[in-house]
Design an enzyme around this catalytic site. Structure first.
Site, PDB file in Angstrom:
ATOM      1  N   PRO A   1       0.842  -1.198   0.000  1.00  0.00           N
ATOM      2  CA  PRO A   1       0.000   0.000   0.000  1.00  0.00           C
ATOM      3  C   PRO A   1       0.878   1.249   0.000  1.00  0.00           C
ATOM      4  O   PRO A   1       1.910   1.280   0.654  1.00  0.00           O
ATOM      5  CB  PRO A   1      -0.781  -0.102   1.311  1.00  0.00           C
ATOM      6  CG  PRO A   1      -0.605  -1.491   1.792  1.00  0.00           C
ATOM      7  CD  PRO A   1       0.672  -1.997   1.208  1.00  0.00           C
ATOM      8  N   GLU A   2       0.475   2.261  -0.739  1.00  0.00           N
ATOM      9  CA  GLU A   2       1.187   3.532  -0.773  1.00  0.00           C
ATOM     10  C   GLU A   2       1.028   4.263   0.555  1.00  0.00           C
ATOM     11  O   GLU A   2       0.042   4.060   1.259  1.00  0.00           O
ATOM     12  CB  GLU A   2       0.584   4.411  -1.863  1.00  0.00           C
ATOM     13  CG  GLU A   2       0.969   4.015  -3.261  1.00  0.00           C
ATOM     14  CD  GLU A   2       2.418   4.361  -3.551  1.00  0.00           C
ATOM     15  OE1 GLU A   2       2.928   5.352  -3.001  1.00  0.00           O
ATOM     16  OE2 GLU A   2       3.035   3.628  -4.319  1.00  0.00           O
TER      17      GLU A   2
ATOM     18  N   LYS B   1       4.452   4.155   6.107  1.00  0.00           N
ATOM     19  CA  LYS B   1       3.715   2.904   5.920  1.00  0.00           C
ATOM     20  C   LYS B   1       3.169   2.336   7.233  1.00  0.00           C
ATOM     21  O   LYS B   1       2.636   1.242   7.271  1.00  0.00           O
ATOM     22  CB  LYS B   1       4.619   1.856   5.249  1.00  0.00           C
ATOM     23  CG  LYS B   1       5.217   2.308   3.925  1.00  0.00           C
ATOM     24  CD  LYS B   1       4.174   2.338   2.818  1.00  0.00           C
ATOM     25  CE  LYS B   1       4.661   3.025   1.550  1.00  0.00           C
ATOM     26  NZ  LYS B   1       5.558   2.231   0.742  1.00  0.00           N
TER      27      LYS B   1
ATOM     28  N   CYS C   1      -2.071  13.008 -23.918  1.00  0.00           N
ATOM     29  CA  CYS C   1      -2.448  13.903 -22.826  1.00  0.00           C
ATOM     30  C   CYS C   1      -3.926  14.259 -22.959  1.00  0.00           C
ATOM     31  O   CYS C   1      -4.389  14.602 -24.047  1.00  0.00           O
ATOM     32  CB  CYS C   1      -1.600  15.170 -22.870  1.00  0.00           C
ATOM     33  SG  CYS C   1      -2.109  16.418 -21.689  1.00  0.00           S
TER      34      CYS C   1
ATOM     35  N   CYS D   1      -3.828  18.208 -23.977  1.00  0.00           N
ATOM     36  CA  CYS D   1      -3.237  18.786 -25.193  1.00  0.00           C
ATOM     37  C   CYS D   1      -2.953  17.754 -26.279  1.00  0.00           C
ATOM     38  O   CYS D   1      -2.603  18.117 -27.403  1.00  0.00           O
ATOM     39  CB  CYS D   1      -1.950  19.534 -24.857  1.00  0.00           C
ATOM     40  SG  CYS D   1      -0.560  18.422 -24.525  1.00  0.00           S
TER      41      CYS D   1
ATOM     42  N   CYS E   1       3.415  15.310 -18.833  1.00  0.00           N
ATOM     43  CA  CYS E   1       3.175  15.709 -20.219  1.00  0.00           C
ATOM     44  C   CYS E   1       4.236  16.744 -20.598  1.00  0.00           C
ATOM     45  O   CYS E   1       4.322  17.789 -19.956  1.00  0.00           O
ATOM     46  CB  CYS E   1       1.785  16.322 -20.377  1.00  0.00           C
ATOM     47  SG  CYS E   1       1.591  17.118 -21.989  1.00  0.00           S
TER      48      CYS E   1
ATOM     49  N   CYS F   1       2.403  20.242 -21.480  1.00  0.00           N
ATOM     50  CA  CYS F   1       1.720  20.937 -20.384  1.00  0.00           C
ATOM     51  C   CYS F   1       2.687  21.269 -19.238  1.00  0.00           C
ATOM     52  O   CYS F   1       2.410  22.146 -18.419  1.00  0.00           O
ATOM     53  CB  CYS F   1       0.577  20.104 -19.831  1.00  0.00           C
ATOM     54  SG  CYS F   1      -0.774  19.872 -20.999  1.00  0.00           S
TER      55      CYS F   1
HETATM   56 ZN    ZN Z   1      -0.490  17.978 -22.197  1.00  0.00          ZN
END
Ligand code: ZN
Length: 278
Positions: free
Chosen positions: A2-3, A55, A248, A251, A270, A273
């Site tokens: 688990p994160e 954690k 993306c 975009c 991205c 972006c």
């Molecule tokens: Zn983008």
């Protein structure tokens, strides 16, 4: 595994259900926990707070007792209404903390231990944490100060540092930076104040939205459906995370992925972006 942010959400949900309530039943399959429960019973104590530290998940009980669990690969905490049927077999139960209307059940947690405030303080494996972004206004000022202090580090790595701010995991790291148009490899010292404002604000709103989501379900430590795009289609719930090679959503450029920082965590962005550091 688990994160960190999953454990964080689990702690928040457990806190909402348990905090301020008196324990009416305690069960465990861990012998060392049972023996402490025999000599100084958990039943009758009040749950003061549930918190996550990286954690680790900590449940503070009155009378200076802290239950600490680590999830590793397999563990999870579930919350059930009293008498409700569990979604896991009883043999996977490791700890039950029941209050009047609910029971919190830890399944398959490999590590569970009791601490006092003092022994907890001495245990260096359990980290001390940065401010909780969903906490007070002061906490967000403090988070900003700690973030800026890491000026020579890449922003994506700093966002994962649980001593800078608590609760942001690897998924949100990429999503927050996309939302703010910030390239993940830029150094903190190169960020404009408005970009830092945006990062803190988005981190807070994403965490908040996803804590609310989790209250609808009761399985509090499953991966859950983190959502940042507001799209109702579950396949479109994230902007960049795990979308390497795809278009993306904003975009149409191709999303990139690179390993970054300690533990070579995956970072998605991205290129259009989030213009590069150069
Ligand atoms: Zn983008």
């Amino acid at each position: 595994m688990p994160e960190g942010d999953t454990i964080y959400r689990a702690a928040r949900t457990l806190g909402q259900v348990l905090e301020g309530k008196v324990v009416t039943r305690f069960e465990t399959t861990f012998a060392p926990l049972s023996s402490i429960d025999d000599s100084t019973p958990v039943k009758g104590r009040t749950v003061e707070k549930a918190e996550s530290r990286g954690k680790w998940l900590l449940i503070h009980l009155s009378g200076d007792l802290v239950l600490v669990t680590h999830m590793l690969m397999s563990g999870s905490w579930h919350i059930y209404r009293a008498g409700e049927r569990w979604q896991r077999p009883r043999r996977e139960m490791r700890v039950v903390i029941a209050v009047a209307e609910f029971e919190a059940v830890a399944f398959n947690v490999p590590v569970a231990k009791f601490y006092t405030a003092r022994t907890l303080e001495r245990n260096s494996a359990i980290p001390k944490l940065g401010p909780d972004l969903l906490g007070t206004e002061f906490a967000s000022h403090e988070a900003r100060a700690r973030l800026i202090a890491h000026r020579d580090e890449e922003i994506a790595n700093v966002l994962l540092n649980q001593r800078v701010m608590a609760g942001l995991g690897n998924v949100y790291k990429s999503e927050v930076l996309f939302a703010c148009g910030v390239h993940p490899f830029r150094l903190v010292s190169a960020l404009r104040p408005a970009e830092i404002d945006c990062i803190l604000e988005r981190a807070r709103t994403f965490l908040e939205a996803n804590v609310k989501d989790v209250m609808d379900g009761r399985m509090v430590t499953y991966t859950g459906l983190r959502r940042t795009t507001r799209a109702s289609d579950p396949g479109a719930r994230l902007w960049v995370y795990r979308r390497e090679g795809k278009e993306c959503r904003r975009c149409g450029a191709t999303i990139l992925m690179q390993r970054q920082g300690q533990g070579a965590r995956s970072t998605y962005w991205c290129p259009d972006c989030q213009p590069g550091s150069g």
